[in-house]
Write a protein that holds these residues in place. Structure first.
Motif, PDB file in Angstrom:
ATOM      1  N   VAL A 184       6.183 -64.234  -3.491  1.00  0.00           N
ATOM      2  CA  VAL A 184       6.662 -63.608  -4.719  1.00  0.00           C
ATOM      3  C   VAL A 184       5.517 -63.051  -5.562  1.00  0.00           C
ATOM      4  CG1 VAL A 184       8.736 -65.021  -4.818  1.00  0.00           C
ATOM      5  CG2 VAL A 184       6.664 -65.831  -5.943  1.00  0.00           C
ATOM      6  N   ARG A 185       4.281 -63.410  -5.257  1.00  0.00           N
ATOM      7  CA  ARG A 185       3.160 -62.910  -6.042  1.00  0.00           C
ATOM      8  C   ARG A 185       2.846 -61.468  -5.665  1.00  0.00           C
ATOM      9  NH1 ARG A 185      -1.537 -63.888  -8.914  1.00  0.00           N
ATOM     10  NH2 ARG A 185      -3.485 -63.055  -8.042  1.00  0.00           N
ATOM     11  N   GLY A 186       2.723 -60.627  -6.674  1.00  0.00           N
ATOM     12  CA  GLY A 186       2.265 -59.272  -6.420  1.00  0.00           C
ATOM     13  C   GLY A 186       3.325 -58.351  -5.865  1.00  0.00           C
ATOM     14  N   LEU A 187       2.959 -57.576  -4.841  1.00  0.00           N
ATOM     15  CA  LEU A 187       3.746 -56.435  -4.402  1.00  0.00           C
ATOM     16  C   LEU A 187       4.495 -56.636  -3.093  1.00  0.00           C
ATOM     17  CD1 LEU A 187       1.077 -53.664  -5.168  1.00  0.00           C
ATOM     18  CD2 LEU A 187       2.954 -54.421  -6.639  1.00  0.00           C
ATOM     19  N   LEU A 188       4.503 -57.833  -2.547  1.00  0.00           N
ATOM     20  CA  LEU A 188       5.134 -58.029  -1.241  1.00  0.00           C
ATOM     21  C   LEU A 188       6.654 -58.018  -1.302  1.00  0.00           C
ATOM     22  CD1 LEU A 188       2.932 -60.617   0.678  1.00  0.00           C
ATOM     23  CD2 LEU A 188       3.581 -58.337   1.445  1.00  0.00           C
ATOM     24  N   ARG A 189       7.225 -58.747  -2.232  1.00  0.00           N
ATOM     25  CA  ARG A 189       8.684 -58.845  -2.321  1.00  0.00           C
ATOM     26  C   ARG A 189       9.137 -58.424  -3.709  1.00  0.00           C
ATOM     27  NH1 ARG A 189      11.333 -61.604   1.811  1.00  0.00           N
ATOM     28  NH2 ARG A 189       9.957 -62.655   3.277  1.00  0.00           N
ATOM     29  N   VAL A 190       9.512 -57.168  -3.837  1.00  0.00           N
ATOM     30  CA  VAL A 190       9.953 -56.641  -5.124  1.00  0.00           C
ATOM     31  C   VAL A 190      11.374 -56.083  -4.970  1.00  0.00           C
ATOM     32  CG1 VAL A 190       7.662 -56.144  -6.028  1.00  0.00           C
ATOM     33  CG2 VAL A 190       8.796 -54.451  -4.564  1.00  0.00           C
ATOM     34  N   HIS A 191      12.055 -55.955  -6.100  1.00  0.00           N
ATOM     35  CA  HIS A 191      13.460 -55.543  -6.052  1.00  0.00           C
ATOM     36  C   HIS A 191      13.632 -54.056  -5.782  1.00  0.00           C
ATOM     37  CE1 HIS A 191      14.957 -59.419  -7.056  1.00  0.00           C
ATOM     38  NE2 HIS A 191      14.469 -59.443  -8.278  1.00  0.00           N
ATOM     39  N   GLN A 192      12.699 -53.238  -6.215  1.00  0.00           N
ATOM     40  CA  GLN A 192      12.778 -51.792  -6.005  1.00  0.00           C
ATOM     41  C   GLN A 192      11.527 -51.329  -5.284  1.00  0.00           C
ATOM     42  OE1 GLN A 192      13.324 -49.354  -9.495  1.00  0.00           O
ATOM     43  NE2 GLN A 192      12.724 -47.485  -8.431  1.00  0.00           N
ATOM     44  N   PHE A 193      11.694 -50.451  -4.293  1.00  0.00           N
ATOM     45  CA  PHE A 193      10.549 -49.916  -3.567  1.00  0.00           C
ATOM     46  C   PHE A 193      10.929 -48.562  -2.986  1.00  0.00           C
ATOM     47  CE2 PHE A 193      13.104 -52.636  -0.905  1.00  0.00           C
ATOM     48  CZ  PHE A 193      13.199 -52.006   0.319  1.00  0.00           C
ATOM     49  N   TYR A 194      10.011 -47.941  -2.284  1.00  0.00           N
ATOM     50  CA  TYR A 194      10.252 -46.635  -1.663  1.00  0.00           C
ATOM     51  C   TYR A 194       9.982 -46.741  -0.167  1.00  0.00           C
ATOM     52  CZ  TYR A 194      10.207 -44.936  -6.447  1.00  0.00           C
ATOM     53  OH  TYR A 194      10.480 -44.753  -7.775  1.00  0.00           O
ATOM     54  N   LYS A 195      10.731 -45.952   0.595  1.00  0.00           N
ATOM     55  CA  LYS A 195      10.582 -46.057   2.044  1.00  0.00           C
ATOM     56  C   LYS A 195      10.872 -44.715   2.695  1.00  0.00           C
ATOM     57  CE  LYS A 195      13.507 -48.711   4.251  1.00  0.00           C
ATOM     58  NZ  LYS A 195      14.235 -49.561   5.232  1.00  0.00           N
TER      59      LYS A 195
END
Length: 420
Positions: free
Chosen positions: A268-279
């Motif tokens: 959960v720390r940082g940018l690994l598992r976030v609710h919004q992202f781009y792909k």
């Protein structure tokens, strides 16, 4: 979704597949409902034939017989109406049950309940041997002012992020360059909405299985998609595609949203598992030919690996086990990239073949040169997903000064800079 005739003739194999994928499916109920539905449909045809016979004979029948024929016809009409209503209800109930039946995994899939049973296929690239104490991506990005965790938490809460300055430009460069290189490989770049209707999630198999991981907008009757695959499948729902137009190759770009339900505090720390992202998602619709599908599976995987090699990131390819691949997959390979701060590989790409399971749900078919119509095969694969890929990129390419080396093919997007 599997064909009911296939389930009827291969019940043991379907039951074994469900067990291997850790799923509970009531095949007895499905088969019993199928048998009852077929009996009622046969009765419907018999009654319709009888009604047509009576109608044909009515005009030439003697007057005393006409009243009896009319009474008989009314009785048939009443039974037909009741029976048709029951058949419609049973068809809907059977479809809902069929939507819960998983696909059969290919014979090479490792048997096991979860990712711990995955098997490493190959390891590519050397892990960095730092001559200094490395930092994790959060410390580096925070030091450089590329992220702002306290402020974005006030705006969007946990598992949110903001990228600023050169890191924001790097993210955009990655997304654009991936679309550009896939276009050179024959994939049509396409941007699709993240706001999608529920039936599109059913057609891809995300519903009913992954509903808890999806953000819902009840007032609008829509959901936020976690992948462009959902909209891309929906684009061709209900269509018959001519053989000359296959395969359909897409490089789908979209914002993506996931609850990350059940992740249990992991990464959960940082940018690994976030609710919004781009792909940028590679997506293929092709003929229902297992050899052709295997070709495209390898091609999609190779495209993703080429991107990682050009990024100079160490990674490994794993063969996903039956319990990790998900209900609709025939085969799934994950690519896991080395994250120094975690001293382990973390999944950054996933490549999946679904055969006709998805196309049958969405009713996507193709017509061959002889006029025969069959269901297509579908495949999908992550080409690049941000900000997750930034984690290994920042950490593997960090310098003692806390800067980040820019892969050579991205430097032109950043004014020729060698380092961020």
């Amino acid at each position: 979704m599997l064909d009911i005739a296939f389930i009827r003739n291969n019940a043991a194999a379907v039951a074994a597949a469900a067990h291997a994928k850790g799923m509970t499916v009531d095949l007895d109920q499905i088969l019993a409902l199928d048998a009852a539905l077929r009996r009622d449909k046969t009765r419907l045809e018999t009654l319709r034939a009888e009604r047509n016979r009576i109608a044909a004979e009515f005009l030439t029948a003697a007057e005393p017989l006409r009243a009896a024929s009319a009474e008989h016809s009314r009785a048939i009409a009443g039974e037909l109406s009741a029976l048709q209503g029951r058949v419609t209800e049973m068809e809907q109930a059977l479809r809902e049950l069929l939507l819960t039946v998983p696909n059969l995994p290919w014979q090479g899939a490792p048997i096991g309940p979860d990712e711990k049973s995955n098997q490493v296929v190959r390891v590519v690239g050397d892990r960095p041997d730092f001559a200094f104490t490395p930092l994790d991506h959060v410390a580096i990005a925070d030091r450089r002012g590329w992220i702002d965790p306290p402020r974005i938490a006030k705006v969007a809460g946990a598992r949110s992020y903001v990228l600023k300055g050169r890191l924001a430009l790097l993210e955009q460069a990655l997304l654009f360059d991936t679309s550009r290189r896939l276009a050179q490989e024959g994939f049509q770049p396409i941007s699709v909405p993240a706001l999608v209707r529920g039936d599109a999630f059913v057609n891809t198999g995300h519903f009913p299985f992954a509903r808890e991981d999806t953000f819902e907008l009840p007032r609008d009757g829509a959901y936020l998609a976690g992948t462009a695959e959902i909209a891309l499948t929906g684009l061709h729902g209900g269509e018959i595609i001519e053989e000359r137009d296959l395969p359909l190759l897409y490089a789908g770009f979209s914002p993506c949203f996931r609850r990350e339900a059940g992740s249990g505090g992991r990464d959960v720390r940082g940018l690994l598992r976030v609710h919004q992202f781009y792909k940028v998602e590679q997506y293929v619709i092709c003929r229902d030919d297992p050899e052709e599908t295997a070709y495209w599976h390898a091609r999609l995987l190779a495209n993703a690996e080429n991107i990682l090699r050009d990024l100079g990131l160490p990674y490994r390819v794993v063969e996903c086990s039956t319990g990790d691949m998900g209900p609709g997959k025939v085969r799934m390979n994950d690519i896991e990239t080395w994250v120094p701060s975690l001293t382990c590989y973390r999944e950054t790409h996933s490549c999946s073949s679904l055969h006709e399971w998805q196309a049958r749900r969405a009713n996507i078919r193709w017509r061959d040169r002889k006029g025969r119509v069959r269901f297509c095969h579908t495949l999908n694969n992550t080409a690049i997903a941000t900000p997750r890929i930034l984690v290994p990129l920042i950490e593997n390419h960090q310098t003692p000064q806390g800067r980040v080396r820019v892969p050579s093919f991205l430097q032109n997007y950043l004014g020729g800079e060698d380092f961020l």
